[in-house]
Structure formats: C-alpha cells, structure tokens
Design an enzyme around this catalytic site. Structure first.
Site, PDB file in Angstrom:
ATOM      1  N   GLY A 115       0.810  -1.203   0.000  1.00 45.78           N
ATOM      2  CA  GLY A 115       0.000   0.000   0.000  1.00 45.78           C
ATOM      3  C   GLY A 115       0.847   1.257   0.000  1.00 45.78           C
ATOM      4  CB  THR A 122      13.207  -5.258 -10.215  1.00 46.08           C
ATOM      5  OG1 THR A 122      14.094  -4.148 -10.259  1.00 46.08           O
ATOM      6  CG2 THR A 122      13.705  -6.335 -11.161  1.00 46.08           C
ATOM      7  CE1 TYR A 147       1.030   3.482   9.256  1.00 49.16           C
ATOM      8  CE2 TYR A 147       0.486   2.783   7.026  1.00 49.16           C
ATOM      9  CZ  TYR A 147       1.341   2.762   8.114  1.00 49.16           C
ATOM     10  OH  TYR A 147       2.502   2.026   8.055  1.00 49.16           O
ATOM     11  CG  ASP A 177      -5.046   4.417   1.491  1.00 54.81           C
ATOM     12  OD1 ASP A 177      -5.227   3.201   1.286  1.00 54.81           O
ATOM     13  OD2 ASP A 177      -4.129   4.857   2.208  1.00 54.81           O
ATOM     14  CD  GLU A 178     -12.003   1.460  -1.011  1.00 49.78           C
ATOM     15  OE1 GLU A 178     -12.228   0.263  -0.742  1.00 49.78           O
ATOM     16  OE2 GLU A 178     -12.844   2.368  -0.834  1.00 49.78           O
ATOM     17  CB  VAL A 179      -4.160   0.290   1.436  1.00 45.01           C
ATOM     18  CG1 VAL A 179      -3.187  -0.725   2.033  1.00 45.01           C
ATOM     19  CG2 VAL A 179      -3.569   0.911   0.178  1.00 45.01           C
ATOM     20  CE  LYS A 180      -5.547  -1.848   9.355  1.00 42.41           C
ATOM     21  NZ  LYS A 180      -4.836  -1.207  10.475  1.00 42.41           N
TER      22      LYS A 180
END
Length: 457
Positions: free
Chosen positions: A139, A316, A166, A259-262
C-alpha cells in the site's frame, strides 16, 4: 528440523527493530482459516489477519492453488520490461470491478479542465476514458505512485490529506500520513493536514471551509483520503463526505485519491468502501488483502494520469506472476463467495455479542463490516485519559495469552480485522475471550513488566 520453540529469541537477534511493531512475543509457524499456530504449537484465533492482509484467512485453497500453478509455470517476474498473462488478467479484473473517474469523459474525473499550474492530462496521448492499473508490492508504494502520478499529471505539487490518516510507512505517502506527522515526523512542507470528520453538521462544515481555502490556492495536485480511517482509531465519516470531496477536488482541477488499502475488497461490507457514499474517485489504491498474504498492490485510474512520466515508478518484481495470480484468486473468491455480505453479517454479530457482554470498560464500538474498533476506558465511567492506552495494551496482551490475536490503534482502540470468512462460532469465541481478558486485567492480570518489551506504536 528448525527449533521453532526458540523463534522469538532468534528473531530478536537477527531481525531489525526498525520494522517491528510488536505487542507480544508472537511467532507464527502455520495457519489455517481463521487460526494460526504459534512456535509453541498453540492454536490461536486471528482477529487481525496481519492487519487485514490475510482477509481470506490462512492458506485459503484457492489462493494456494493459484500460487502453486503460477510458480510452477514460471511465466514472469515483473511487468517492467516484459509482461505476463497473470499481471494482465489481474489488471483487467481490477478495471472491471473498480469504478473511477475517466478524464476526458463528459462530467467524468477531477481535473478534466486545466487549472492553475497546468491541467490534468496535458500532453498525454491516451484516449478519453481509457484507464490503467499500476502494480506494486505494498500500500505504501501504491500511494507513493498515486501521489507522484497526480503531481506529474497536474503540474502541481501540494497534497491535502487528513489528521489520523495512514497512507504508508516511508516516502511521500508517509509524509502526508497524519498518524506519523502528529507523532512528530516532519511532514511534507508543501502539503496540508485537515481534520477528519466523524460527524455531520458543524464538524463537517469546518472541514469544507478549510478544504476550500486550500483548494482556492490553485496549486493542489491531489486530495488523498481513507474512506474510513483505520489506524486513526476506526473513524467512519458522515454521509456525503467522500461525495463532497470528489465534487470539490473536481472543481479545483485536482485529483481525488481514495486509499482502499486497508478497508477495501469487502472488509466494510462493500467491495469498495467508497461506494457507500456514492462517490467516484480519480485514483484508487489497493494493497494488503489484494495479495492474499503476498506482496501486491495496485493503483487504478485514468490513463491520462497513470501514463504520464513513463518509467518513473520502477519496481523490478512488480507484477510478478505469483503475486498477480494470488491477487486474481483473492478477487475471484471475494466475489464468488459473497464475502462482502459475510463481513456485514459477521460484523453485526460481533457488535451484538459485544453489547451483550456489557463490559463497563467499553466506551464505544464503531466501524463497518469486519473493520471494527473497540474503544476502552481504564475505569468504568471515566473519560479518556492517559491510562486508557496502557489498560488496552494489557487487554490485548491478555487476549494473546488466552489464545486470541488482535492489536491496538490510536492508543486505546482494539482493532478487529479478522478474515472475512470468520465463522459465527469464532465470533463468539472472540467476544468470550475479550470478556475474560478485560475482567482479568481489571483484577490485576498483566504487569507493566510483561508489556514493557512490546510497546507497539
């Protein structure tokens, strides 16, 4: 055979403390479903799921099969200088299931018109309405990439974020994360942190006033926001907040990054948390749950933003076939097993059980679906004070001793982010253990010396 019994001691000797956020000496050697097995052979109920990363639980058969197949096929280690079918298919699926603004479409997408400092999409050859996916590992790098893309596409530098937010553990995303800035980190000097509203009315009106003042400067590239704050204390914003953000950023020629990370991919009871407010962001970032426990993240948004500055976000091994295959399996499982619905159902059960427990130390239970926060007071009827965090720390330590894993946020809030397929029986086990732990700590269980080596935040 490895000496699992000595794992915590070995960890202390070789793993850098800079990357540790520990609340008790937990070592996980195996897991299945909602349970983990520690270095001593104990089976513990996992109510954190690695801060939500294991949203399907541990060793989900669909994810395991996808990983094995991709690893055996060996089709690609990245999308940097070559592509592979798993990465392309993952991106196609993300575009199918994720609504975002399409710059250049009638009425679609923030910043379609040129604003001060340059308009979005200037000099970009992508067709109107085209969208892209940028793949990463976490994230943090997803939000770093989203911020960089917004800055490049708008020709502006400033970012507006929110107190208690966050967005990442390093780089630009960390510098606009309220939890770090409020703890003393020198934040991004070109950006601003606004209050994150928990209530409509005057509180929300104040946010609009402050936001309008920032946007009127004409130099804001993006507004980045969580549709529900997690590490900020499990804060659900009032209805209309995200929709208002989208409208205001669009008028100002800036981009809205959600931000939908969590909290994304079913956790709040919806596939995407932002759809609760009928808002359409320009960029959406995913992480944690997307990889099913493997490192995987994504940014979804307009080609007119994500095609700008080619080769400027280089990782990478981003888009490697093993992680991408895991991501495809996660998305398929969340949809096919109706896990967003399951999260709503199980979250409601947990709330009912906690209410029935009638613990006087519980000040409030808040959140959506299976992203819940239990705020504790050190003493019944006493408002929040400096002792509440220590009390809560002791409670989660005691819960670990009793066989349940969860962590705390914002000092005195126990965060529950269990697997989305948590069973009804495990929900009951969770609340019974919470009741026992609070009662034990109330009567003196868990000393200051017990928790001293495990200070967490």
């Amino acid at each position: 055979m490895s000496n699992f019994g000595a794992l915590p001691e070995r960890d202390a000797r070789v793993i850098a403390g800079n990357q540790k956020l520990r609340f008790f000496p937990l070592a996980i050697v195996a897991g299945e479903g909602s349970e983990i097995i520690d270095h001593e052979g104990r089976r513990l109920l996992d109510l954190s799921a690695a801060w939500g990363a294991n949203s399907l639980g541990h060793a989900h058969p669909h994810v395991v099969a996808a990983i094995r197949e991709a690893a055996a096929r060996g089709s690609g280690s990245s999308v940097l200088s070559a592509t592979n079918p798993d990465a392309v298919q993952l991106a196609e699926t993300l575009l199918e299931v994720t609504p975002t603004g399409n710059l250049g479409d009638a009425g679609g997408g923030a910043g379609a018109g040129a604003g001060a400092g340059g308009g979005v999409g200037a000099g970009v050859s992508a067709g109107a309405g085209e969208r892209r996916v940028l793949l990463g590992h976490s994230g943090t790098d997803a939000n770093n990439s989203a911020i960089a893309a917004a800055r490049a596409a708008t020709g502006r530098d400033r970012v507006v974020a929110f107190q208690g937010g966050y967005h990442g553990g390093f780089g630009p995303a960390q510098l606009v994360s309220g939890v770090f800035v409020e703890a003393g980190l020198a934040g991004d000097p070109a950006s601003a942190l606004l209050p994150y509203p928990a209530h409509a009315g005057a509180e929300l009106d104040d946010v609009w006033r402050l936001l309008d003042r920032e946007l009127e400067r004409g130099d804001v590239a993006a507004v980045i926001v969580e549709p529900m704050q997690s590490d900020g204390g499990i804060v659900v914003p009032p209805a209309g907040f995200l929709r208002g953000l989208a409208e205001r950023t669009r008028r100002a020629g800036a981009l809205l990054i959600v931000d939908e990370v969590k909290v994304g991919l079913g956790r709040t009871g919806l596939l995407h948390a932002f759809t609760r407010d009928d808002a359409t962001p320009d960029l959406v970032t995913f992480g944690k749950a997307l990889g099913g426990g493997l490192p995987l993240s994504a940014v979804v948004g307009p080609a007119a933003v994500l095609d700008v500055a080619p080769a400027s976000s280089l990782l990478t091994t981003a888009g490697n076939s093993v992680s991408a295959a895991a991501g495809r399996a996660v998305l398929d499982t969340v949809v096919s097993e109706r896990l967003a619905h399951a999260a709503r159902e199980r979250g409601a059960q947990l709330r009912d059980l906690i209410s029935e427990a009638a613990l006087p130390e519980i000040r409030e239970v808040r959140g959506l679906g299976l992203s819940l926060g239990i705020e504790l007071n050190a003493e019944p009827g006493v408002a929040h004070d400096d002792n509440d965090g220590v009390f809560t720390h002791r409670v989660i330590y005691r819960m670990w001793q009793l066989g349940v894993v969860n962590y705390l946020v914002r000092g005195n809030v126990i965060e529950l982010t269990p697997p989305l397929n948590l069973s009804a029986a495990d929900a009951l086990r969770a609340v019974e253990t919470l009741h026992a732990a609070v009662t034990d700590v109330r009567h003196g269980a868990v000393s200051a010396a017990d928790i001293a080596p495990y200070q967490g935040w």
